[in-house]
Design a protein around this motif. Structure first.
Motif, PDB file in Angstrom:
ATOM      1  N   THR A 189       0.187  -4.234  -4.232  1.00 62.44           N
ATOM      2  CA  THR A 189      -1.102  -4.723  -3.759  1.00 62.44           C
ATOM      3  C   THR A 189      -1.699  -3.622  -2.905  1.00 62.44           C
ATOM      4  O   THR A 189      -1.086  -3.197  -1.917  1.00 62.44           O
ATOM      5  CB  THR A 189      -0.940  -6.001  -2.912  1.00 62.44           C
ATOM      6  OG1 THR A 189      -0.256  -6.974  -3.683  1.00 62.44           O
ATOM      7  CG2 THR A 189      -2.279  -6.538  -2.470  1.00 62.44           C
ATOM      8  N   ARG A 190      -2.882  -3.139  -3.288  1.00 60.06           N
ATOM      9  CA  ARG A 190      -3.510  -2.049  -2.548  1.00 60.06           C
ATOM     10  C   ARG A 190      -3.925  -2.532  -1.163  1.00 60.06           C
ATOM     11  O   ARG A 190      -4.534  -3.584  -1.018  1.00 60.06           O
ATOM     12  CB  ARG A 190      -4.727  -1.539  -3.306  1.00 60.06           C
ATOM     13  CG  ARG A 190      -5.313  -0.280  -2.668  1.00 60.06           C
ATOM     14  CD  ARG A 190      -6.414   0.321  -3.497  1.00 60.06           C
ATOM     15  NE  ARG A 190      -6.023   0.622  -4.865  1.00 60.06           N
ATOM     16  CZ  ARG A 190      -5.317   1.695  -5.245  1.00 60.06           C
ATOM     17  NH1 ARG A 190      -4.908   2.549  -4.338  1.00 60.06           N
ATOM     18  NH2 ARG A 190      -5.023   1.903  -6.508  1.00 60.06           N
ATOM     19  N   ALA A 191      -3.591  -1.738  -0.158  1.00 56.22           N
ATOM     20  CA  ALA A 191      -3.982  -2.050   1.221  1.00 56.22           C
ATOM     21  C   ALA A 191      -5.439  -1.682   1.420  1.00 56.22           C
ATOM     22  O   ALA A 191      -5.922  -0.682   0.901  1.00 56.22           O
ATOM     23  CB  ALA A 191      -3.108  -1.280   2.202  1.00 56.22           C
ATOM     24  N   VAL A 192      -6.127  -2.492   2.171  1.00 62.60           N
ATOM     25  CA  VAL A 192      -7.534  -2.223   2.486  1.00 62.60           C
ATOM     26  C   VAL A 192      -7.578  -1.520   3.836  1.00 62.60           C
ATOM     27  O   VAL A 192      -6.982  -1.983   4.804  1.00 62.60           O
ATOM     28  CB  VAL A 192      -8.344  -3.537   2.521  1.00 62.60           C
ATOM     29  CG1 VAL A 192      -9.781  -3.271   2.911  1.00 62.60           C
ATOM     30  CG2 VAL A 192      -8.266  -4.240   1.178  1.00 62.60           C
ATOM     31  N   ALA A 193      -8.277  -0.405   3.884  1.00 61.65           N
ATOM     32  CA  ALA A 193      -8.383   0.355   5.126  1.00 61.65           C
ATOM     33  C   ALA A 193      -9.120  -0.474   6.177  1.00 61.65           C
ATOM     34  O   ALA A 193     -10.056  -1.206   5.845  1.00 61.65           O
ATOM     35  CB  ALA A 193      -9.125   1.663   4.870  1.00 61.65           C
ATOM     36  N   ALA A 228     -11.405  -0.956  -2.429  1.00 62.22           N
ATOM     37  CA  ALA A 228     -10.244  -0.162  -2.046  1.00 62.22           C
ATOM     38  C   ALA A 228     -10.506   1.265  -2.508  1.00 62.22           C
ATOM     39  O   ALA A 228     -11.000   1.487  -3.602  1.00 62.22           O
ATOM     40  CB  ALA A 228      -8.986  -0.707  -2.695  1.00 62.22           C
ATOM     41  N   ARG A 274      -0.344   3.883   8.567  1.00 58.88           N
ATOM     42  CA  ARG A 274      -0.515   2.924   7.460  1.00 58.88           C
ATOM     43  C   ARG A 274       0.812   2.593   6.780  1.00 58.88           C
ATOM     44  O   ARG A 274       1.040   1.460   6.386  1.00 58.88           O
ATOM     45  CB  ARG A 274      -1.506   3.464   6.431  1.00 58.88           C
ATOM     46  CG  ARG A 274      -2.943   3.366   6.922  1.00 58.88           C
ATOM     47  CD  ARG A 274      -3.931   3.888   5.937  1.00 58.88           C
ATOM     48  NE  ARG A 274      -3.888   3.135   4.683  1.00 58.88           N
ATOM     49  CZ  ARG A 274      -4.738   3.300   3.699  1.00 58.88           C
ATOM     50  NH1 ARG A 274      -5.688   4.197   3.797  1.00 58.88           N
ATOM     51  NH2 ARG A 274      -4.646   2.583   2.606  1.00 58.88           N
ATOM     52  N   GLU A 319     -13.402  -5.990   1.934  1.00 57.52           N
ATOM     53  CA  GLU A 319     -12.201  -6.534   1.287  1.00 57.52           C
ATOM     54  C   GLU A 319     -12.093  -6.162  -0.182  1.00 57.52           C
ATOM     55  O   GLU A 319     -11.031  -5.912  -0.681  1.00 57.52           O
ATOM     56  CB  GLU A 319     -12.180  -8.065   1.415  1.00 57.52           C
ATOM     57  CG  GLU A 319     -11.808  -8.568   2.775  1.00 57.52           C
ATOM     58  CD  GLU A 319     -10.319  -8.662   2.986  1.00 57.52           C
ATOM     59  OE1 GLU A 319      -9.561  -8.678   2.017  1.00 57.52           O
ATOM     60  OE2 GLU A 319      -9.910  -8.727   4.150  1.00 57.52           O
ATOM     61  N   GLU A 344       5.333  -5.295   6.492  1.00 53.72           N
ATOM     62  CA  GLU A 344       5.002  -6.472   5.696  1.00 53.72           C
ATOM     63  C   GLU A 344       5.868  -6.622   4.452  1.00 53.72           C
ATOM     64  O   GLU A 344       6.082  -7.730   3.979  1.00 53.72           O
ATOM     65  CB  GLU A 344       3.535  -6.415   5.262  1.00 53.72           C
ATOM     66  CG  GLU A 344       2.558  -6.659   6.379  1.00 53.72           C
ATOM     67  CD  GLU A 344       1.125  -6.740   5.875  1.00 53.72           C
ATOM     68  OE1 GLU A 344       0.921  -7.136   4.716  1.00 53.72           O
ATOM     69  OE2 GLU A 344       0.221  -6.410   6.652  1.00 53.72           O
ATOM     70  N   CYS A 345       6.339  -5.514   3.899  1.00 55.74           N
ATOM     71  CA  CYS A 345       6.966  -5.546   2.571  1.00 55.74           C
ATOM     72  C   CYS A 345       8.476  -5.341   2.550  1.00 55.74           C
ATOM     73  O   CYS A 345       9.131  -5.747   1.592  1.00 55.74           O
ATOM     74  CB  CYS A 345       6.343  -4.472   1.688  1.00 55.74           C
ATOM     75  SG  CYS A 345       4.574  -4.663   1.451  1.00 55.74           S
ATOM     76  N   LEU A 362       2.579  -0.054   8.762  1.00 56.02           N
ATOM     77  CA  LEU A 362       2.007  -1.392   8.579  1.00 56.02           C
ATOM     78  C   LEU A 362       2.485  -2.007   7.260  1.00 56.02           C
ATOM     79  O   LEU A 362       2.889  -3.168   7.218  1.00 56.02           O
ATOM     80  CB  LEU A 362       0.482  -1.323   8.620  1.00 56.02           C
ATOM     81  CG  LEU A 362      -0.129  -0.855   9.946  1.00 56.02           C
ATOM     82  CD1 LEU A 362      -1.623  -0.625   9.785  1.00 56.02           C
ATOM     83  CD2 LEU A 362       0.166  -1.838  11.054  1.00 56.02           C
ATOM     84  N   SER A 363       2.455  -1.227   6.193  1.00 54.98           N
ATOM     85  CA  SER A 363       2.895  -1.736   4.889  1.00 54.98           C
ATOM     86  C   SER A 363       4.391  -2.026   4.883  1.00 54.98           C
ATOM     87  O   SER A 363       4.831  -3.049   4.358  1.00 54.98           O
ATOM     88  CB  SER A 363       2.556  -0.737   3.780  1.00 54.98           C
ATOM     89  OG  SER A 363       1.167  -0.634   3.617  1.00 54.98           O
TER      90      SER A 363
END
Length: 137
Positions: free
Chosen positions: A114-118, A126, A60, A123, A67-68, A63-64
């Motif tokens: 922004t909280r990531a959604v598993a 969270a 995870r 949607e 993007e960031c 992935l974040s």
């Protein structure tokens, strides 16, 4: 050698993101830290030596980070320090941090969380860690 460290520096390469054949997301980038000190005689800041690290994030966090995080961003990285020797035409050592957390250094600017959604979760739901209340919409 494997120890936990926290490092503050700047991202100097575009993060590289890949997913292994087994489905493991990995994001890596190079990070530089430069010591600065104030020279009272010259009334100016001076750069000291620089340290270079390869930062690797998994799952995870990978992935974040993909993007960031971008080249030039000031970041704080916490993770396991790994020293890896290598041999080629010459012999050397690579210093790598297996990241446990990565964040923007707010000394240099602002960031918005922004909280990531598993994967597979709804949607609008969270799931924060235990003991931390979810933010209200």
């Amino acid at each position: 050698m494997s120890e936990t460290v926290a490092v503050r520096g700047f991202v100097v390469t575009e993060p590289r993101h890949l997913v292994t054949e087994g489905g493991l997301p990995i994001t890596s980038f190079r990070l530089v830290t430069t010591r600065r000190r104030y020279n009272r005689q010259a009334s100016a800041w001076e750069d000291g030596g620089s340290n270079w690290y390869t930062v690797s994030a998994f799952r995870r966090l990978a992935l974040s980070a993909a993007e960031c995080i971008a080249k030039g961003d000031p970041v704080l990285v916490s993770g396991r320090l790994c020293l890896r020797e290598w041999v080629g035409e010459k012999q050397g050592m690579t210093v790598e941090i297996e990241a446990e957390s990565i964040g923007h250094d707010l000394t240099w600017g602002r960031s918005q969380f922004t909280r990531a959604v598993a994967p597979g979760a709804a949607e609008d739901v969270a799931t924060p860690p235990d003991g931390i209340p979810a933010a209200s919409p």
